[in-house]
Scaffold this active site. Sequence first.
Site, short mmCIF file in Angstrom:
data_model
loop_
_atom_site.label_atom_id
_atom_site.label_comp_id
_atom_site.label_asym_id
_atom_site.label_seq_id
_atom_site.Cartn_x
_atom_site.Cartn_y
_atom_site.Cartn_z
N ASP A 1 80.16 13.48 99.38
CA ASP A 1 80.47 14.89 99.17
C ASP A 1 81.91 15.12 99.59
OD1 ASP A 1 80.15 17.53 98.54
OD2 ASP A 1 79.00 18.05 100.33
N HIS B 1 75.61 18.17 88.16
CA HIS B 1 76.24 19.13 89.09
C HIS B 1 77.72 19.30 88.77
CE1 HIS B 1 77.06 21.42 92.63
NE2 HIS B 1 77.78 20.48 93.22
C1 HEM Z 1 72.68 21.58 97.63
C2 HEM Z 1 73.89 21.94 97.45
C3 HEM Z 1 74.99 21.05 96.97
C4 HEM Z 1 75.11 19.68 97.02
C5 HEM Z 1 74.14 18.67 97.58
C6 HEM Z 1 76.39 19.36 96.41
C7 HEM Z 1 76.88 18.08 96.26
C8 HEM Z 1 78.05 17.76 95.61
C9 HEM Z 1 78.50 16.42 95.33
C10 HEM Z 1 77.75 15.16 95.73
C11 HEM Z 1 79.68 16.50 94.66
C12 HEM Z 1 80.52 15.33 94.10
C13 HEM Z 1 81.59 14.84 95.01
C14 HEM Z 1 82.69 15.82 95.29
O1 HEM Z 1 83.62 16.02 94.50
O2 HEM Z 1 82.61 16.43 96.36
C15 HEM Z 1 79.99 17.90 94.53
C16 HEM Z 1 81.12 18.41 93.94
C17 HEM Z 1 81.42 19.75 93.85
N1 HEM Z 1 80.61 20.80 94.20
FE1 HEM Z 1 78.77 20.66 95.02
N2 HEM Z 1 76.99 20.52 96.02
C18 HEM Z 1 76.17 21.58 96.33
C19 HEM Z 1 76.41 22.92 96.11
C20 HEM Z 1 77.55 23.42 95.54
C21 HEM Z 1 77.82 24.83 95.35
C22 HEM Z 1 76.87 25.97 95.77
C23 HEM Z 1 79.06 24.93 94.78
C24 HEM Z 1 79.86 26.13 94.39
C25 HEM Z 1 79.49 27.39 94.59
C26 HEM Z 1 79.57 23.57 94.63
C27 HEM Z 1 80.81 23.24 94.14
C28 HEM Z 1 81.29 21.97 93.96
C29 HEM Z 1 82.60 21.66 93.43
C30 HEM Z 1 83.69 22.65 93.04
C31 HEM Z 1 82.69 20.26 93.35
C32 HEM Z 1 83.90 19.43 92.86
C33 HEM Z 1 83.77 19.20 91.39
C34 HEM Z 1 84.93 18.38 90.83
O3 HEM Z 1 86.06 18.89 90.81
O4 HEM Z 1 84.68 17.23 90.41
N3 HEM Z 1 78.62 22.69 95.07
N4 HEM Z 1 78.97 18.64 95.10
#
Ligand code: HEM
Length: 307
Positions: A145, A218
């Site tokens: 993450d 996601h």
């Molecule tokens: C259970 C809740 C969540 C989990 C387990 C989760 C997990 C992850 C993971 C594994 C990644 C890929 C690695 C990274 O770039 O960090 C990611 C990317 C991202 N997540 Fe989440 N996330 C969650 C909730 C959210 C929420 C609620 C938002 C926004 C309101 C969000 C926004 C983002 C964004 C902006 C990225 C980067 C995307 C990119 O530019 O490639 N996430 N998340």
Amino acid sequence: MSQPQGGILPEPTSSALFLILRVRNPAQDVGAVLRVSARVPALVAKVAAADRRSRLVGNIGIGSEFWEVISPAKRPKRLRPFNAIDRRAPNTGGDVLLHIISRRPDLNFELAMRIMNELGDTVDVIDEVHGFRYLGTRDLTGFLDGTENPKGKQRAVVALIGEEDPDFAGGSYVFTQRYVHDLKKWATVPLREQEGTIGRRKKDSKQLTDKVRPATAHISRVVIEEHGEELQIVRHSFPYGTLAEAGLFFIAYTKDLAIPEKMLSRMLGTSGDDLHDHLMDFTRAVSGATFFAPSLKVLRSLALHHT
Ligand code: HEM
């Protein structure tokens, strides 16, 4: 620009403590709560001095309703309550957020205790979450993450309010949601399918190619381009929990709350294209709140105006 609070721009280290508080009697206790809030940066500095290597930092945020009591006439332009999306993204609110990060959970606790002692019986704790690092910087799903989190100078560009609201420049909006994962269900999902759910490879976070990455992954849902630019937020999330209940405390700093709102709407399938984020089939949000983390200067001035 006025100096931001100390826990927004540095990359998070290995443990965090999140406290969401409700002020019992806002009209009566507003002055007392603001006086303690203004002292938070000094308290952080004091506890941090016990061990510089702990890299202890902390932020305090103020909820929209409480801001109405503090200063109805002068509000950060884009401060508003958490925009609930039916029961899947509830607004549970909160008047004050404390966000503490360091390499030492004991110092996080020490700082939280000192602040809570000063706040006395003016507040109730709505939620208390102790975040820990899991296998490096992985979420409990096992995926890295933070890979695409803004880095270096870009963090200030993304998180801090600038000339669009000069009175509150150097401040930041905070978007929080506590998620509870269904880790038993997740464990039954084969690796390839898990990778399709996130949109990245599990071992090294390499992005799946456009050809194989589902539109319901996601990262397919949260990557949004507007006017040729990707919308960004600074994430500070941490895994937390016990074997009975565990998940992710999601927290992001942004100069515009509309950005995480748009991401969440695409995750939950309310953005008009009939697709939702399949990660949401394995987790549920049990809280949701927004806050404003003022610059150090504004934090001091708020207390002065309420003496
Ligand atoms: C259970 C809740 C969540 C989990 C387990 C989760 C997990 C992850 C993971 C594994 C990644 C890929 C690695 C990274 O770039 O960090 C990611 C990317 C991202 N997540 Fe989440 N996330 C969650 C909730 C959210 C929420 C609620 C938002 C926004 C309101 C969000 C926004 C983002 C964004 C902006 C990225 C980067 C995307 C990119 O530019 O490639 N996430 N998340």
